[in-house]
Design a protein around this motif. Structure first.
Motif, short mmCIF file in Angstrom:
data_model
loop_
_atom_site.label_atom_id
_atom_site.label_comp_id
_atom_site.label_asym_id
_atom_site.label_seq_id
_atom_site.Cartn_x
_atom_site.Cartn_y
_atom_site.Cartn_z
N ILE A 7 0.84 -1.20 0.00
CA ILE A 7 0.00 0.00 0.00
C ILE A 7 0.88 1.25 0.00
N ASP A 8 0.28 2.35 -0.44
CA ASP A 8 0.97 3.62 -0.29
C ASP A 8 0.43 4.32 0.95
N SER A 9 0.85 5.54 1.21
CA SER A 9 0.47 6.22 2.44
C SER A 9 -1.01 6.60 2.50
N VAL A 13 -3.41 0.83 -3.80
CA VAL A 13 -2.75 -0.42 -4.18
C VAL A 13 -2.47 -0.51 -5.68
N ALA A 14 -3.21 0.23 -6.47
CA ALA A 14 -3.04 0.12 -7.92
C ALA A 14 -3.49 1.40 -8.61
N PHE A 15 -2.96 1.59 -9.79
CA PHE A 15 -3.35 2.72 -10.62
C PHE A 15 -3.44 2.23 -12.06
N LEU A 92 0.85 -5.67 5.81
CA LEU A 92 0.92 -4.57 4.86
C LEU A 92 2.35 -4.09 4.71
N PHE A 93 2.77 -3.94 3.47
CA PHE A 93 4.05 -3.33 3.15
C PHE A 93 3.74 -1.92 2.65
N ASN A 94 4.06 -0.93 3.47
CA ASN A 94 3.71 0.45 3.18
C ASN A 94 4.91 1.14 2.53
N ARG A 97 4.92 6.63 0.86
CA ARG A 97 4.79 7.78 -0.04
C ARG A 97 3.46 7.65 -0.76
N ALA A 98 2.99 8.74 -1.28
CA ALA A 98 1.70 8.74 -1.97
C ALA A 98 1.91 8.62 -3.47
#
Length: 137
Positions: A7-9, A13-15, A92-94, A97-98
Motif C-alpha cells: 500500500i501507499d500512504s 494499491v493500484a493505478f 501490509l508493506f507500506n 509515499r503517496a
C-alpha cells in the motif's frame, strides 16, 4: 488466510490496473516469511516471483477460494471483502509515499477490529523506507 498487500500512504494499491511499485527487498521478506507454507497469487502477481527460488508460490486465478487457514495470499487489487471472515492476519508493506491510485486496500484496519501486533521499518531496493505492519484480530 493471511493477506499480504503493498500500500501507499493513502492505502492505494493500484493505478490504471497496474501495481504502483515493486521492491526486491520486500519480495525477499515475503519469500522468507512464507517459506514452508503456501503463498497464493494470481497470474499477474506470479510475475513478481519470476527468477526467485520460491516453490511456495502457487498460482491460480481463484487463489482466494483455494487459500486455507494459515496460508498466505499476496493480493494486488483483488476483491478480498467477500473473504474477510476468513482473514486471520493482514500484513501490509507500506511504501511510505503517496502514489496515484484508483484502487485502495478495502479493509479498514483502524476500525477497532484489527490491532497492530508488529511493525518493522527496512530499507528496500527502490524505497529508502518500507514499513511492514502485521495486524491481527
Amino acid at each position: 488466510m493471511i493477506v499480504i498487500a503493498f500500500i501507499d500512504s493513502r492505502n492505494g494499491v493500484a493505478f490504471n490496473h497496474r501495481r504502483q511499485s515493486q521492491d526486491r527487498e520486500a519480495l525477499q521478506k515475503i519469500i522468507g516469511m512464507t517459506a514452508g507454507s503456501v503463498l497464493w497469487v494470481n497470474a499477474y502477481t506470479a510475475q513478481l516471483f519470476a527468477g526467485y527460488d520460491a516453490p511456495q508460490v502457487q498460482e491460480d486465478e481463484h487463489f482466494l477460494d483455494k487459500a486455507g487457514p494459515g496460508e498466505f495470499c499476496l493480493v494486488e487489487g483483488a476483491d478480498i471483502l467477500p473473504f474477510s471472515f476468513f482473514i486471520e492476519e493482514i500484513i501490509l508493506f507500506n511504501w511510505n509515499r503517496a502514489y496515484p491510485a484508483d484502487r485502495h486496500f478495502p479493509i479498514d484496519i483502524h476500525n477497532g477490529k484489527w490491532r497492530c501486533v508488529s511493525q518493522e521499518d527496512f530499507t528496500g531496493s527502490s524505497h529508502e523506507k518500507i514499513t511492514m505492519e502485521v495486524y491481527g484480530r
